[in-house]
Design a protein around this motif. Sequence first.
Motif, PDB file in Angstrom:
ATOM      1  N   GLN A 174       0.745  -1.048   0.054  1.00  0.00           N
ATOM      2  CA  GLN A 174      -0.042   0.043   0.082  1.00  0.00           C
ATOM      3  C   GLN A 174       0.733   1.231   0.134  1.00  0.00           C
ATOM      4  O   GLN A 174       0.601   2.049  -0.775  1.00  0.00           O
ATOM      5  CB  GLN A 174      -0.647  -0.005   1.196  1.00  0.00           C
ATOM      6  N   GLN A 208      -1.126 -13.827   0.646  1.00  0.00           N
ATOM      7  CA  GLN A 208      -1.971 -12.848   0.864  1.00  0.00           C
ATOM      8  C   GLN A 208      -2.542 -11.923  -0.538  1.00  0.00           C
ATOM      9  O   GLN A 208      -1.628 -11.983  -1.405  1.00  0.00           O
ATOM     10  CB  GLN A 208      -1.712 -11.916   1.894  1.00  0.00           C
ATOM     11  N   GLY A 211      -5.685  -5.275  -0.957  1.00  0.00           N
ATOM     12  CA  GLY A 211      -6.217  -4.345  -1.745  1.00  0.00           C
ATOM     13  C   GLY A 211      -6.244  -2.677  -1.172  1.00  0.00           C
ATOM     14  O   GLY A 211      -6.185  -2.678   0.300  1.00  0.00           O
ATOM     15  N   PHE A 250      -3.485   0.288  10.983  1.00  0.00           N
ATOM     16  CA  PHE A 250      -3.422   1.065   9.774  1.00  0.00           C
ATOM     17  C   PHE A 250      -4.787   1.436   9.339  1.00  0.00           C
ATOM     18  O   PHE A 250      -4.960   2.102   8.288  1.00  0.00           O
ATOM     19  CB  PHE A 250      -2.524   0.539   8.859  1.00  0.00           C
ATOM     20  N   GLY A 274      -9.079  -9.148   6.373  1.00  0.00           N
ATOM     21  CA  GLY A 274      -9.072  -8.035   7.435  1.00  0.00           C
ATOM     22  C   GLY A 274      -9.494  -6.800   6.567  1.00  0.00           C
ATOM     23  O   GLY A 274      -8.892  -6.670   5.312  1.00  0.00           O
ATOM     24  N   ALA A 297      -9.123  -0.226   2.852  1.00  0.00           N
ATOM     25  CA  ALA A 297      -8.037  -1.318   2.446  1.00  0.00           C
ATOM     26  C   ALA A 297      -8.423  -2.660   2.966  1.00  0.00           C
ATOM     27  O   ALA A 297      -9.242  -2.772   3.705  1.00  0.00           O
ATOM     28  CB  ALA A 297      -6.545  -0.977   3.002  1.00  0.00           C
ATOM     29  N   PHE A 298      -7.954  -3.686   2.269  1.00  0.00           N
ATOM     30  CA  PHE A 298      -8.271  -4.987   2.806  1.00  0.00           C
ATOM     31  C   PHE A 298      -7.269  -5.826   2.533  1.00  0.00           C
ATOM     32  O   PHE A 298      -6.146  -5.623   1.704  1.00  0.00           O
ATOM     33  CB  PHE A 298      -9.547  -5.679   2.398  1.00  0.00           C
TER      34      PHE A 298
HETATM   35  N1  DAH Z   1      -2.500  -7.130   6.981  1.00  0.00           N
HETATM   36  C1  DAH Z   1      -3.258  -7.659   7.881  1.00  0.00           C
HETATM   37  C2  DAH Z   1      -3.179  -9.032   8.297  1.00  0.00           C
HETATM   38  O1  DAH Z   1      -1.993  -9.492   7.780  1.00  0.00           O
HETATM   39  C3  DAH Z   1      -4.774  -7.882   7.180  1.00  0.00           C
HETATM   40  C4  DAH Z   1      -5.414  -6.354   6.692  1.00  0.00           C
HETATM   41  C5  DAH Z   1      -6.307  -5.755   7.640  1.00  0.00           C
HETATM   42  C6  DAH Z   1      -5.066  -5.762   5.731  1.00  0.00           C
HETATM   43  C7  DAH Z   1      -6.777  -4.743   7.356  1.00  0.00           C
HETATM   44  C8  DAH Z   1      -5.458  -4.616   5.389  1.00  0.00           C
HETATM   45  C9  DAH Z   1      -6.545  -3.974   6.267  1.00  0.00           C
HETATM   46  O2  DAH Z   1      -5.369  -3.879   4.062  1.00  0.00           O
HETATM   47  O3  DAH Z   1      -7.030  -2.772   5.860  1.00  0.00           O
HETATM   48  O4  DAH Z   1      -3.287  -9.567   9.335  1.00  0.00           O
END
Ligand code: DAH
Length: 329
Positions: A174, A208, A211, A250, A274, A297-298
Motif C-alpha cells: 500500500q 495474501q 487491496g 493502519f 481483514g 484497504a483489505f
Molecule cells: N495485514 C493484515 C494481516 O495480515 C490484514 C489487513 C487488515 C490488511 C486490514 C488490510 C486491512 O489492508 O485494511 O492480518
Amino acid sequence: MRQKLEELRTNALKEIDEVSDLSQLEALRVRILGRKGSLTEILRGLGQIPLEERRVLGQMANELKGVLQEAMDSKKKALEASGKASAKEMALDVTLPGRRPPKGHPHPVMQVAEEIVEIFAELGFQVASGPDVELEYYNFDSLNTPKDHPARDLHDTFFVKPGVVLRTQTSPVQMRVMEKTPPPVAIVAPGRVYRVDADATHSPMFYQIEGLLVDKGVSFADLKGTLIYFLRRFFGKGTKVRFRPHYFPFTEPSAEVDVLWKTDKGEKWLEILGCGMVHPEVFKYAKYDYEKYTGYAFGMGVDRIAMARYSINSIHYLYENDLRFLEQF
Ligand code: DAH
C-alpha cells in the motif's frame, strides 16, 4: 586350392579383426560362410578334385570353417559387450508414438489467487507488487505501527537484520504504491508473506492479497459493497457474509470478514480477511491529503480461501508438493 584356403584364412581373420559393428560382421559372415560365400563355394568345388587330395583339402576347408565360425562368434560377443550395436539397431523408430512429458498445471493456491485478482481487475483495480524482503519501515512504521505498539507482537516476525524483515503482510505494498502514485488509486497486490508460525492452519510462508482504494468520498459502504460483491462472485450467489469489528493499526474503523462455509460437518464461520478505512496517519506517511481523500484497504488470506473452496483441512497439504494431492486440482 590349398593356397586359396590359406589366403582365405589370412584375409578372413584379418577382416574379422577389423570389423567394428554387428552389421559389418554379419555382412562378412554372409560373404564367407553364407550360401554363396567364398568358403562355401570352395567346399562345393571339392567334388571335382581327385579323391586322395579331396580328403586332405576337405579336412582343411572344414577346419577353416570352424576356425572362422569361432572367430566370428567371439567377435560378436565382444561387439555386443562393448555396446556397439549396429547403426540399424540404434536407429530411431520414427513410427513409434512419442512419449508425452507429464503435463502440469498451476498450483491450487495460484489458481485461487489468479481468480481473485481477475475479479478485482474487472472492477478496475490494477495489480501491484512489492518485495518479500521488506524494510521494517514499510512493514510496520509507515503503517502506523510504532516500535512499542502491541500490534507488532500480533505477528511473529522473521528479522533478516535490524530494520529488514520478511514481510509479515502484503500491506506494505500500500505504502510503496501511494509513495509513487498520486490519488486516486485502486490496486490489488498478491504475494507471499512470512510469520514464525506453524500448525494445522498456519504455515511460516503463505499468501495474501492486499487491496487499496483511495479517492474523494470513499466510504465504509463502498468497502462493504465491494467485498460482498467479490465474496458472492467467488463463493456463490447466496453466500452469507459477516463483518465483525476488529482492530488494525493502519485502518480505522477496522473489521474482519467471515463467510458461512458449508462443510460435511455442518456450517461454520470462516475468517478470511481483514479490512477497514485507511488511517489518516497512514495517509500522512504517504503524503496524501487526508482532508481531501479517504480510502479503504483489505488483506485476505489466499490459502484460507483455497482451503475453504476445496475443503482442505490442513494448510500443509498446500506446501508439501505431494503430486498425489496436487494432481487433484
Ligand atoms: N495485514 C493484515 C494481516 O495480515 C490484514 C489487513 C487488515 C490488511 C486490514 C488490510 C486491512 O489492508 O485494511 O492480518
